[in-house]
Design a protein around this motif. Structure first.
Motif, mmCIF file in Angstrom:
data_model
loop_
_atom_site.group_PDB
_atom_site.id
_atom_site.type_symbol
_atom_site.label_atom_id
_atom_site.label_comp_id
_atom_site.label_asym_id
_atom_site.label_seq_id
_atom_site.Cartn_x
_atom_site.Cartn_y
_atom_site.Cartn_z
ATOM 1 N N GLU A 94 0.839 -1.200 0.000
ATOM 2 C CA GLU A 94 0.000 0.000 0.000
ATOM 3 C C GLU A 94 0.876 1.252 0.000
ATOM 4 N N ASP A 95 1.990 1.197 0.712
ATOM 5 C CA ASP A 95 2.912 2.345 0.749
ATOM 6 C C ASP A 95 3.517 2.608 -0.632
ATOM 7 N N ASP A 96 3.882 1.535 -1.354
ATOM 8 C CA ASP A 96 4.417 1.683 -2.712
ATOM 9 C C ASP A 96 3.392 2.358 -3.618
ATOM 10 N N ILE A 97 2.157 1.894 -3.521
ATOM 11 C CA ILE A 97 1.079 2.409 -4.374
ATOM 12 C C ILE A 97 0.783 3.865 -4.029
ATOM 13 N N ARG A 98 0.716 4.178 -2.747
ATOM 14 C CA ARG A 98 0.422 5.559 -2.341
ATOM 15 C C ARG A 98 1.552 6.497 -2.748
ATOM 16 N N ALA A 99 2.794 6.043 -2.619
ATOM 17 C CA ALA A 99 3.938 6.878 -3.016
ATOM 18 C C ALA A 99 3.886 7.183 -4.513
ATOM 19 N N ALA A 100 3.529 6.202 -5.326
ATOM 20 C CA ALA A 100 3.417 6.428 -6.771
ATOM 21 C C ALA A 100 2.276 7.401 -7.067
ATOM 22 N N ARG A 126 -5.408 21.532 -0.063
ATOM 23 C CA ARG A 126 -5.017 20.274 0.584
ATOM 24 C C ARG A 126 -6.063 19.176 0.422
ATOM 25 N N GLU A 127 -7.328 19.489 0.602
ATOM 26 C CA GLU A 127 -8.390 18.471 0.527
ATOM 27 C C GLU A 127 -8.483 17.851 -0.868
ATOM 28 N N VAL A 128 -8.487 18.672 -1.902
ATOM 29 C CA VAL A 128 -8.594 18.148 -3.265
ATOM 30 C C VAL A 128 -7.327 17.378 -3.655
ATOM 31 N N PHE A 129 -6.172 17.819 -3.176
ATOM 32 C CA PHE A 129 -4.903 17.156 -3.435
ATOM 33 C C PHE A 129 -4.912 15.752 -2.813
ATOM 34 N N GLU A 130 -5.278 15.659 -1.531
ATOM 35 C CA GLU A 130 -5.322 14.369 -0.836
ATOM 36 C C GLU A 130 -6.372 13.439 -1.444
ATOM 37 N N ARG A 131 -7.507 13.998 -1.827
ATOM 38 C CA ARG A 131 -8.555 13.183 -2.465
ATOM 39 C C ARG A 131 -8.035 12.596 -3.774
ATOM 40 N N VAL A 176 -4.903 11.916 -4.525
ATOM 41 C CA VAL A 176 -3.935 10.866 -4.193
ATOM 42 C C VAL A 176 -4.674 9.577 -3.838
ATOM 43 N N GLU A 177 -5.702 9.665 -3.009
ATOM 44 C CA GLU A 177 -6.454 8.467 -2.600
ATOM 45 C C GLU A 177 -7.158 7.811 -3.786
ATOM 46 N N GLU A 178 -7.759 8.608 -4.662
ATOM 47 C CA GLU A 178 -8.451 8.054 -5.825
ATOM 48 C C GLU A 178 -7.472 7.367 -6.779
ATOM 49 N N ALA A 198 -4.497 6.153 -5.966
ATOM 50 C CA ALA A 198 -3.984 4.956 -5.285
ATOM 51 C C ALA A 198 -4.991 3.815 -5.409
ATOM 52 N N GLY A 199 -6.265 4.107 -5.255
ATOM 53 C CA GLY A 199 -7.299 3.076 -5.398
ATOM 54 C C GLY A 199 -7.356 2.520 -6.805
ATOM 55 N N ALA A 200 -7.294 3.405 -7.785
ATOM 56 C CA ALA A 200 -7.308 2.956 -9.189
ATOM 57 C C ALA A 200 -6.072 2.120 -9.498
ATOM 58 N N THR A 201 -4.927 2.507 -8.940
ATOM 59 C CA THR A 201 -3.694 1.766 -9.168
ATOM 60 C C THR A 201 -3.780 0.379 -8.545
ATOM 61 N N ALA A 202 -4.296 0.286 -7.328
ATOM 62 C CA ALA A 202 -4.447 -1.012 -6.664
ATOM 63 C C ALA A 202 -5.375 -1.925 -7.471
ATOM 64 N N ARG A 203 -6.479 -1.369 -7.978
ATOM 65 C CA ARG A 203 -7.411 -2.170 -8.791
ATOM 66 C C ARG A 203 -6.746 -2.632 -10.086
ATOM 67 N N LEU A 204 -5.967 -1.756 -10.701
ATOM 68 C CA LEU A 204 -5.245 -2.117 -11.915
ATOM 69 C C LEU A 204 -4.278 -3.268 -11.647
ATOM 70 N N LEU A 205 -3.464 -3.137 -10.608
ATOM 71 C CA LEU A 205 -2.481 -4.176 -10.294
ATOM 72 C C LEU A 205 -3.158 -5.491 -9.933
ATOM 73 N N ASP A 206 -4.286 -5.429 -9.221
ATOM 74 C CA ASP A 206 -5.022 -6.648 -8.875
ATOM 75 C C ASP A 206 -5.569 -7.353 -10.108
#
Length: 87
Positions: free
Chosen positions: A19-25, A44-49, A51-53, A55-63
């Motif tokens: 998860e750390d690798d994915i979030r860093a990317a 800050r809020e839109v920036f963090e949102r 990053v989270e979106e 990261a989620g798309a990246t995790a789904r792609l890798l899965d």
């Protein structure tokens, strides 16, 4: 391409991305696209949102990826990655 973002799938990465690798990317991607290393308080809020979106798309792609024909010993070193990015 942002050189700080590394390939996160086998065989390039010898084990599954954390998860750390994915979030860093995702963070590097948002920084590159927005042009901000760190957002101002009003962004800050839109920036963090974002990053989270991402990261989620990246995790789904890798899965969902299926890597076929990966040969033993086909894992590339970070140095090989840098050389191919530079070319």
């Amino acid at each position: 391409m942002c050189r700080s973002i590394k390939t996160l799938r086998p065989p390039v990465l010898p084990e599954e991305a954390t998860e750390d690798d994915i979030r860093a990317a995702a963070l590097q991607y948002v920084r590159k696209v927005s042009g901000f290393r760190a957002p101002a308080a009003h962004n800050r809020e839109v920036f963090e949102r974002a990053v989270e979106e991402i990261a989620g798309a990246t995790a789904r792609l890798l899965d969902g990826l299926e890597v076929r024909g990966a040969r033993p010993g086909a894992v590339r070193t970070p140095e090989q990655e840098l050389r191919s990015d530079a070319g």
